[in-house]
Design an enzyme around this catalytic site. Structure first.
Site, PDB file in Angstrom:
ATOM      1  N   ASP A  80      30.114  37.269  40.645  1.00 19.28           N
ATOM      2  CA  ASP A  80      29.930  35.819  40.576  1.00 19.28           C
ATOM      3  C   ASP A  80      28.477  35.382  40.487  1.00 19.28           C
ATOM      4  OD1 ASP A  80      28.992  36.373  43.137  1.00 19.28           O
ATOM      5  OD2 ASP A  80      30.810  35.671  44.122  1.00 19.28           O
ATOM      6  N   GLU A 102      36.138  42.301  39.608  1.00 17.78           N
ATOM      7  CA  GLU A 102      36.223  41.448  40.791  1.00 17.78           C
ATOM      8  C   GLU A 102      36.598  40.022  40.371  1.00 17.78           C
ATOM      9  OE1 GLU A 102      33.669  41.618  44.784  1.00 17.78           O
ATOM     10  OE2 GLU A 102      32.959  40.021  43.451  1.00 17.78           O
ATOM     11  N   GLU A 116      28.026  30.447  43.022  1.00 13.28           N
ATOM     12  CA  GLU A 116      28.949  31.538  42.713  1.00 13.28           C
ATOM     13  C   GLU A 116      30.360  31.078  42.372  1.00 13.28           C
ATOM     14  OE1 GLU A 116      25.586  33.277  45.097  1.00 13.28           O
ATOM     15  OE2 GLU A 116      26.876  31.496  45.290  1.00 13.28           O
ATOM     16  N   HIS A 192      22.176  34.593  54.230  1.00 11.07           N
ATOM     17  CA  HIS A 192      21.273  34.281  53.123  1.00 11.07           C
ATOM     18  C   HIS A 192      21.827  33.268  52.123  1.00 11.07           C
ATOM     19  CE1 HIS A 192      23.992  37.221  51.279  1.00 11.07           C
ATOM     20  NE2 HIS A 192      23.678  36.643  50.128  1.00 11.07           N
ATOM     21  N   ARG A 194      22.871  30.221  49.825  1.00  8.03           N
ATOM     22  CA  ARG A 194      22.197  28.955  49.548  1.00  8.03           C
ATOM     23  C   ARG A 194      22.865  27.783  50.255  1.00  8.03           C
ATOM     24  NH1 ARG A 194      18.850  28.645  44.736  1.00  8.03           N
ATOM     25  NH2 ARG A 194      18.626  30.689  43.764  1.00  8.03           N
ATOM     26  N   HIS A 225      16.919  38.800  54.150  1.00  2.19           N
ATOM     27  CA  HIS A 225      16.851  38.592  52.706  1.00  2.19           C
ATOM     28  C   HIS A 225      15.430  38.210  52.298  1.00  2.19           C
ATOM     29  CE1 HIS A 225      17.862  36.799  48.758  1.00  2.19           C
ATOM     30  NE2 HIS A 225      18.949  37.533  48.816  1.00  2.19           N
TER      31      HIS A 225
END
Length: 364
Positions: A80, A102, A116, A192, A194, A225
């Site tokens: 994604d 996936e 994503e 991590h 967003r 991250h």
């Protein structure tokens, strides 16, 4: 995707070409070294403070040249990311078939995870072959009107664990060799996403700090991250505690072996929700929803959300309630049996008329 690259390389009927965008250069290079993959093309797009606009446009322009030169019969994209969406779109512009590894994961909230959720939804519209890890992922695709080319394969990430996890493993990060895995409860943390930037991440960090302060048996390991936003939050709220270790991102083999030795995982990652249960490790998901509801239903993961009190309470429960811990640790992982890559390669050959039978479906 690495074990699938190796599986395709092993098939005499398939000429496999590997192209990387290097959207995350450092983390990617670790994977390439671990699986001994030498890409045929490296677009090397990463730059400081890159935005979704620069990632997507650089991928599109770079892949236009690769596809024009190679003229592949099929382009495989995974998951994604912005690279995934750009790869599918670039292939579509040249009328090249797309296979989505996936496929079918959904939260049904276009802004969570961001970007994503829309990346994978749009790839679903562009792809001709859909390699869905689970039956629920297939059902999501069917609900969106996608009827053909769906194969239930399990997730390739489970295949990767067969290569990486070793009982006598020695970490390159020396701290990890020195942890007391039997005398303390090691909690592996990642955060991590967003959509967790800002107050949600602050809430999570505060809860993590409280867990370390209130439970002397708990020791937190947080590979932080590379995002400046994430690093600043981790330093602000977690630095300075003797049982909270803020370390640099780990290679996949280090991460998998740390996971195997930890008590449980607290994460907003997607992949760890599948990997940790395969190793018998409970997962607390630091998000409001998950595109992996099968794990929630199976009992291998629990949605802890992003509110400080709930994140703290769920962590405290796993630290103190042995029955609750065992119930999660012993639940059956619904995501794979380590044969996803074989099924994907078999499906490709079957669709191309180079195999008599389609692959068997993965089922729990």
């Amino acid at each position: 995707m690495a074990p699938l690259v190796k599986e395709l390389e092993s098939r005499a009927e398939i000429e496999s070409i590997c192209c990387i965008t290097a959207q995350h250069r450092e983390m990617l290079d670790d994977v390439l070294r671990l699986f001994r993959i030498t890409p045929d093309y490296d677009l090397d797009i990463m730059q400081a403070q890159q935005s979704l606009y620069t990632i997507t446009s650089k991928c599109l322009l770079g892949l236009e040249q690769v596809f024009s030169r190679e003229k592949p019969d099929l382009v495989l994209v995974h998951g994604d990311t912005s690279t995934t969406f750009s790869g599918a779109l670039a292939a579509f512009y040249q009328k090249i078939a797309v296979g989505h590894v996936e496929a079918g994961l959904r939260t049904w909230d276009r802004y969570s995870p961001f970007p994503e959720e829309m990346n994978r939804t749009l790839v679903g519209d562009l792809a001709e072959l859909h390699f869905a890890p689970t039956k629920a992922n297939r059902d999501n695709l069917l609900a969106e009107g996608i009827k053909d080319g769906i194969f239930i394969t399990g997730n390739t990430v489970i295949d990767a664990l067969k290569t990486t996890v070793q009982p006598d493993y020695r970490f390159r990060t020396q701290l990890l060799n020195e942890l007391d895995y039997t005398g303390r409860q090691i909690i592996l943390v990642t955060c991590h996403r967003r959509e967790n930037y800002g107050q949600p991440m602050t809430n999570i960090m505060k809860a993590l700090r409280r867990l370390a302060e209130d439970f002397p048996q708990a020791e937190l390991v947080y590979p932080v991250h590379l995002s400046p936003v994430v690093r600043q939050a981790a330093q602000t709220y977690l630095a300075g505690h003797p049982r909270i270790h803020l370390i640099d991102p780990l290679t996949p083999d280090e991460m998998h072996n740390l996971m195997a030795r930890s008590a449980f995982v607290m994460t907003d990652s997607g992949g760890l929700q599948e990997e940790a249960p395969a190793l018998g490790r409970p997962v607390l998901v630091l998000r409001r929803e998950t595109e992996r509801p099968e794990a929630v239903a199976a009992g291998t993961v629990l949605l802890a959300g992003t509110e400080e009190e709930n994140v703290y309470a769920q962590g405290a429960r796993l630290l103190t309630d042995r029955a609750a811990y065992d119930q999660m640790a012993h639940a059956v992982n619904p995501y794979g049996d380590g044969q996803a890559c074989r099924r994907i390669a078999d499906a490709i050959l079957w669709k191309k008329g180079l195999r008599a039978e389609p692959p068997e479906e993965f089922s729990v």
